[in-house]
Design a protein around this motif. Structure first.
Motif, PDB file in Angstrom:
ATOM      1  N   LYS A  68       0.832  -1.211   0.000  1.00 53.07           N
ATOM      2  CA  LYS A  68       0.000   0.000   0.000  1.00 53.07           C
ATOM      3  C   LYS A  68       0.862   1.255   0.000  1.00 53.07           C
ATOM      4  CE  LYS A  68      -3.898   2.052  -0.001  1.00 53.07           C
ATOM      5  NZ  LYS A  68      -4.583   2.148  -1.272  1.00 53.07           N
ATOM      6  N   GLU A  69       1.875   1.273   0.834  1.00 54.57           N
ATOM      7  CA  GLU A  69       2.766   2.437   0.908  1.00 54.57           C
ATOM      8  C   GLU A  69       3.492   2.649  -0.422  1.00 54.57           C
ATOM      9  OE1 GLU A  69       6.822   3.641   3.220  1.00 54.57           O
ATOM     10  OE2 GLU A  69       5.290   2.601   4.391  1.00 54.57           O
ATOM     11  N   ILE A  70       3.884   1.569  -1.057  1.00 49.93           N
ATOM     12  CA  ILE A  70       4.563   1.670  -2.350  1.00 49.93           C
ATOM     13  C   ILE A  70       3.617   2.261  -3.386  1.00 49.93           C
ATOM     14  CG2 ILE A  70       5.638   0.355  -4.226  1.00 49.93           C
ATOM     15  CD1 ILE A  70       6.591  -1.629  -2.060  1.00 49.93           C
ATOM     16  N   GLU A 114      13.018  -5.889 -13.587  1.00 52.32           N
ATOM     17  CA  GLU A 114      14.447  -5.757 -13.886  1.00 52.32           C
ATOM     18  C   GLU A 114      14.680  -5.709 -15.391  1.00 52.32           C
ATOM     19  OE1 GLU A 114      18.804  -7.710 -12.861  1.00 52.32           O
ATOM     20  OE2 GLU A 114      17.016  -8.530 -11.897  1.00 52.32           O
ATOM     21  N   ASP A 115      13.959  -6.526 -16.142  1.00 50.91           N
ATOM     22  CA  ASP A 115      14.108  -6.551 -17.590  1.00 50.91           C
ATOM     23  C   ASP A 115      13.775  -5.185 -18.198  1.00 50.91           C
ATOM     24  OD1 ASP A 115      14.499  -7.988 -20.144  1.00 50.91           O
ATOM     25  OD2 ASP A 115      12.349  -7.593 -20.393  1.00 50.91           O
ATOM     26  N   LYS A 116      12.678  -4.570 -17.764  1.00 51.54           N
ATOM     27  CA  LYS A 116      12.292  -3.249 -18.288  1.00 51.54           C
ATOM     28  C   LYS A 116      13.349  -2.198 -17.948  1.00 51.54           C
ATOM     29  CE  LYS A 116       8.180  -4.448 -19.761  1.00 51.54           C
ATOM     30  NZ  LYS A 116       8.201  -5.092 -21.044  1.00 51.54           N
ATOM     31  N   LEU A 117      13.872  -2.253 -16.743  1.00 50.25           N
ATOM     32  CA  LEU A 117      14.888  -1.274 -16.336  1.00 50.25           C
ATOM     33  C   LEU A 117      16.176  -1.452 -17.149  1.00 50.25           C
ATOM     34  CD1 LEU A 117      14.248  -1.410 -12.504  1.00 50.25           C
ATOM     35  CD2 LEU A 117      13.764   0.528 -14.023  1.00 50.25           C
ATOM     36  N   ARG A 118      16.544  -2.704 -17.410  1.00 45.61           N
ATOM     37  CA  ARG A 118      17.751  -2.954 -18.226  1.00 45.61           C
ATOM     38  C   ARG A 118      17.539  -2.487 -19.669  1.00 45.61           C
ATOM     39  NH1 ARG A 118      21.628  -4.917 -15.407  1.00 45.61           N
ATOM     40  NH2 ARG A 118      21.201  -6.210 -13.592  1.00 45.61           N
ATOM     41  N   LYS A 119      16.334  -2.685 -20.202  1.00 43.17           N
ATOM     42  CA  LYS A 119      16.042  -2.197 -21.557  1.00 43.17           C
ATOM     43  C   LYS A 119      16.120  -0.680 -21.612  1.00 43.17           C
ATOM     44  CE  LYS A 119      13.201  -5.993 -23.231  1.00 43.17           C
ATOM     45  NZ  LYS A 119      11.853  -6.487 -23.505  1.00 43.17           N
ATOM     46  N   LEU A 120      15.617  -0.025 -20.587  1.00 42.44           N
ATOM     47  CA  LEU A 120      15.674   1.436 -20.524  1.00 42.44           C
ATOM     48  C   LEU A 120      17.127   1.908 -20.517  1.00 42.44           C
ATOM     49  CD1 LEU A 120      14.092   4.104 -20.243  1.00 42.44           C
ATOM     50  CD2 LEU A 120      14.141   3.755 -17.759  1.00 42.44           C
ATOM     51  N   LYS A 138      20.428   3.196  -9.442  1.00 37.36           N
ATOM     52  CA  LYS A 138      21.294   4.363  -9.194  1.00 37.36           C
ATOM     53  C   LYS A 138      21.764   4.982 -10.512  1.00 37.36           C
ATOM     54  CE  LYS A 138      24.574   4.603  -5.791  1.00 37.36           C
ATOM     55  NZ  LYS A 138      25.845   4.200  -5.145  1.00 37.36           N
ATOM     56  N   ILE A 139      22.174   4.157 -11.451  1.00 39.20           N
ATOM     57  CA  ILE A 139      22.645   4.638 -12.761  1.00 39.20           C
ATOM     58  C   ILE A 139      21.512   5.340 -13.513  1.00 39.20           C
ATOM     59  CG2 ILE A 139      23.440   3.873 -15.045  1.00 39.20           C
ATOM     60  CD1 ILE A 139      25.029   1.649 -13.514  1.00 39.20           C
ATOM     61  N   LEU A 140      20.339   4.712 -13.542  1.00 36.93           N
ATOM     62  CA  LEU A 140      19.195   5.312 -14.240  1.00 36.93           C
ATOM     63  C   LEU A 140      18.814   6.661 -13.624  1.00 36.93           C
ATOM     64  CD1 LEU A 140      16.980   2.134 -14.761  1.00 36.93           C
ATOM     65  CD2 LEU A 140      18.178   3.425 -16.542  1.00 36.93           C
ATOM     66  N   SER A 141      18.868   6.729 -12.316  1.00 39.83           N
ATOM     67  CA  SER A 141      18.537   7.969 -11.623  1.00 39.83           C
ATOM     68  C   SER A 141      19.587   9.048 -11.886  1.00 39.83           C
ATOM     69  CB  SER A 141      18.421   7.695 -10.121  1.00 39.83           C
ATOM     70  OG  SER A 141      18.123   8.870  -9.418  1.00 39.83           O
ATOM     71  N   SER A 142      20.862   8.675 -11.880  1.00 40.98           N
ATOM     72  CA  SER A 142      21.925   9.668 -12.098  1.00 40.98           C
ATOM     73  C   SER A 142      21.913  10.218 -13.519  1.00 40.98           C
ATOM     74  CB  SER A 142      23.295   9.077 -11.763  1.00 40.98           C
ATOM     75  OG  SER A 142      23.646   8.074 -12.699  1.00 40.98           O
ATOM     76  N   HIS A 143      21.309   9.484 -14.459  1.00 41.05           N
ATOM     77  CA  HIS A 143      21.190   9.952 -15.843  1.00 41.05           C
ATOM     78  C   HIS A 143      19.794  10.523 -16.132  1.00 41.05           C
ATOM     79  CE1 HIS A 143      24.873   7.581 -16.286  1.00 41.05           C
ATOM     80  NE2 HIS A 143      25.117   8.377 -17.319  1.00 41.05           N
ATOM     81  N   ASP A 144      19.051  10.802 -15.063  1.00 38.74           N
ATOM     82  CA  ASP A 144      17.715  11.413 -15.158  1.00 38.74           C
ATOM     83  C   ASP A 144      16.731  10.618 -16.010  1.00 38.74           C
ATOM     84  OD1 ASP A 144      18.394  13.554 -13.495  1.00 38.74           O
ATOM     85  OD2 ASP A 144      19.306  14.632 -15.169  1.00 38.74           O
ATOM     86  N   LEU A 145      16.888   9.300 -16.045  1.00 39.57           N
ATOM     87  CA  LEU A 145      15.928   8.450 -16.753  1.00 39.57           C
ATOM     88  C   LEU A 145      14.779   8.048 -15.836  1.00 39.57           C
ATOM     89  CD1 LEU A 145      18.465   6.334 -18.792  1.00 39.57           C
ATOM     90  CD2 LEU A 145      16.958   8.127 -19.649  1.00 39.57           C
ATOM     91  N   GLU A 150      10.947   7.958  -8.086  1.00 38.46           N
ATOM     92  CA  GLU A 150      10.685   6.709  -8.802  1.00 38.46           C
ATOM     93  C   GLU A 150      11.711   5.640  -8.412  1.00 38.46           C
ATOM     94  OE1 GLU A 150       8.656   8.445 -12.880  1.00 38.46           O
ATOM     95  OE2 GLU A 150      10.834   8.408 -12.703  1.00 38.46           O
ATOM     96  N   ARG A 151      12.943   6.051  -8.264  1.00 38.19           N
ATOM     97  CA  ARG A 151      13.986   5.116  -7.822  1.00 38.19           C
ATOM     98  C   ARG A 151      13.628   4.527  -6.465  1.00 38.19           C
ATOM     99  NH1 ARG A 151      20.113   7.045  -6.272  1.00 38.19           N
ATOM    100  NH2 ARG A 151      20.680   5.178  -5.134  1.00 38.19           N
ATOM    101  N   SER A 152      13.144   5.374  -5.569  1.00 36.68           N
ATOM    102  CA  SER A 152      12.747   4.913  -4.235  1.00 36.68           C
ATOM    103  C   SER A 152      11.591   3.926  -4.317  1.00 36.68           C
ATOM    104  CB  SER A 152      12.365   6.130  -3.384  1.00 36.68           C
ATOM    105  OG  SER A 152      11.870   5.721  -2.136  1.00 36.68           O
ATOM    106  N   VAL A 153      10.599   4.235  -5.159  1.00 35.76           N
ATOM    107  CA  VAL A 153       9.447   3.342  -5.336  1.00 35.76           C
ATOM    108  C   VAL A 153       9.910   1.989  -5.876  1.00 35.76           C
ATOM    109  CG1 VAL A 153       7.370   2.941  -6.732  1.00 35.76           C
ATOM    110  CG2 VAL A 153       7.738   5.167  -5.646  1.00 35.76           C
ATOM    111  N   LEU A 154      10.738   2.024  -6.919  1.00 39.47           N
ATOM    112  CA  LEU A 154      11.200   0.777  -7.539  1.00 39.47           C
ATOM    113  C   LEU A 154      12.051  -0.043  -6.582  1.00 39.47           C
ATOM    114  CD1 LEU A 154      11.951   2.264 -11.046  1.00 39.47           C
ATOM    115  CD2 LEU A 154      10.208   0.541 -10.525  1.00 39.47           C
ATOM    116  N   ALA A 155      12.907   0.618  -5.810  1.00 32.80           N
ATOM    117  CA  ALA A 155      13.731  -0.102  -4.834  1.00 32.80           C
ATOM    118  C   ALA A 155      12.850  -0.766  -3.776  1.00 32.80           C
ATOM    119  CB  ALA A 155      14.732   0.853  -4.186  1.00 32.80           C
TER     120      ALA A 155
END
Length: 196
Positions: A68-70, A114-120, A138-145, A150-155
Motif C-alpha cells: 500500500k505504501e509503495i 528488472e528486464d524493463k529497467l535494463r532495456k531502458l 542508481k545509474i538510471l537515476s543519475s542519468h535522469d531516466l 521513482e527510484r525509491s518506489v522501484l527499490a
C-alpha cells in the motif's frame, strides 16, 4: 478513501474497547487472554504501518498490505498513467500462474521489472552489465531516466517482491497477490512508455 480508512480504524478501536469494558464489568469475568486479544484488535489498525503481519493466540492471523505504501509513493511520483484503465487482459506471463503459484508470479513480476529497467538503460547507451538491480536504479537515476522518487518506489517494490518470494508459501492469499501484481503492472506500464 483516506477518510473511510480512518472511520474503519476508529470504529474497530471503539468496538474492541466496548467489548473489553463489557468483559471487565461482568463480575465472573477476569482480564484474560480474550481481553488481551481484544485490546490487540483495538490498537492494531493504528499500528498497521509498523507490522507486516500479526498472529494472535489461537492461530488468528492478520495480513497487512505491505504494498500500500509503495502504491501511494508511486502515485505521488506520477508513475501511473491516469488515461490507462485497468483491464482483465493478460499482459505478462507471470499473470498466468498467479492463482496456481503466487510465489512464481511475484518472482516473474520482479524479473519483468528488472528486464524493463535494463532495456531502458540499454536504449540510452548505459553500460549496466554485471550491475545489480540497486546499482542499475542508481545509474538510471543519475542519468535522469527515472526520478529520485521513482527510484525509491522501484527499490521498495523490488525489496518487497524479494521478501515475498523468500517467505513461506502459506502466507499468500490470492487477493493480496493479485493486488500486488496489479500494482506491478501499473509500474511496468509506466516503464514501457519510456522504452522506445
Amino acid at each position: 478513501m483516506l477518510r473511510n480508512i480512518t472511520l474503519i480504524k476508529t470504529l474497530t478501536t471503539l468496538l474492541a474497547v466496548v467489548l473489553v469494558l463489557i468483559h471487565i464489568f461482568f463480575p465472573d469475568l477476569k482480564v484474560d487472554s480474550i481481553t488481551l486479544g481484544l485490546l490487540v484488535v483495538a490498537v492494531l489498525p493504528w499500528l498497521a504501518p509498523l507490522f507486516k503481519s500479526v498472529e494472535l493466540p489461537g492461530g488468528m492471523k492478520f495480513e497487512l498490505q505491505d504494498f500500500k505504501e509503495i502504491e501511494e509513493k508511486a502515485d505521488k511520483a506520477g508513475m501511473f498513467d491516469k488515461d490507462i484503465q485497468p483491464t482483465n487482459q493478460i499482459e505478462y506471463t507471470f499473470q498466468l500462474v498467479a492463482k496456481e503459484d503466487p510465489k512464481l508470479a511475484l518472482a516473474g513480476l520482479r524479473i519483468e521489472l528488472e528486464d524493463k529497467l535494463r532495456k531502458l538503460a540499454y536504449e540510452n547507451d548505459l553500460d549496466t552489465k554485471y550491475k545489480g538491480l540497486g546499482n542499475l536504479l542508481k545509474i538510471l537515476s543519475s542519468h535522469d531516466l527515472i526520478t529520485f522518487e521513482e527510484r525509491s518506489v522501484l527499490a521498495d517494490m523490488v525489496r518487497m517482491l524479494n521478501a515475498a518470494v523468500h517467505c513461506e508459501v502459506d502466507r499468500f492469499e490470492y487477493s493480496n497477490v493479485s493486488w500486488a501484481l496489479e500494482l506491478g503492472i501499473k509500474i511496468l506500464n509506466s516503464l514501457n512508455k519510456r522504452i522506445k
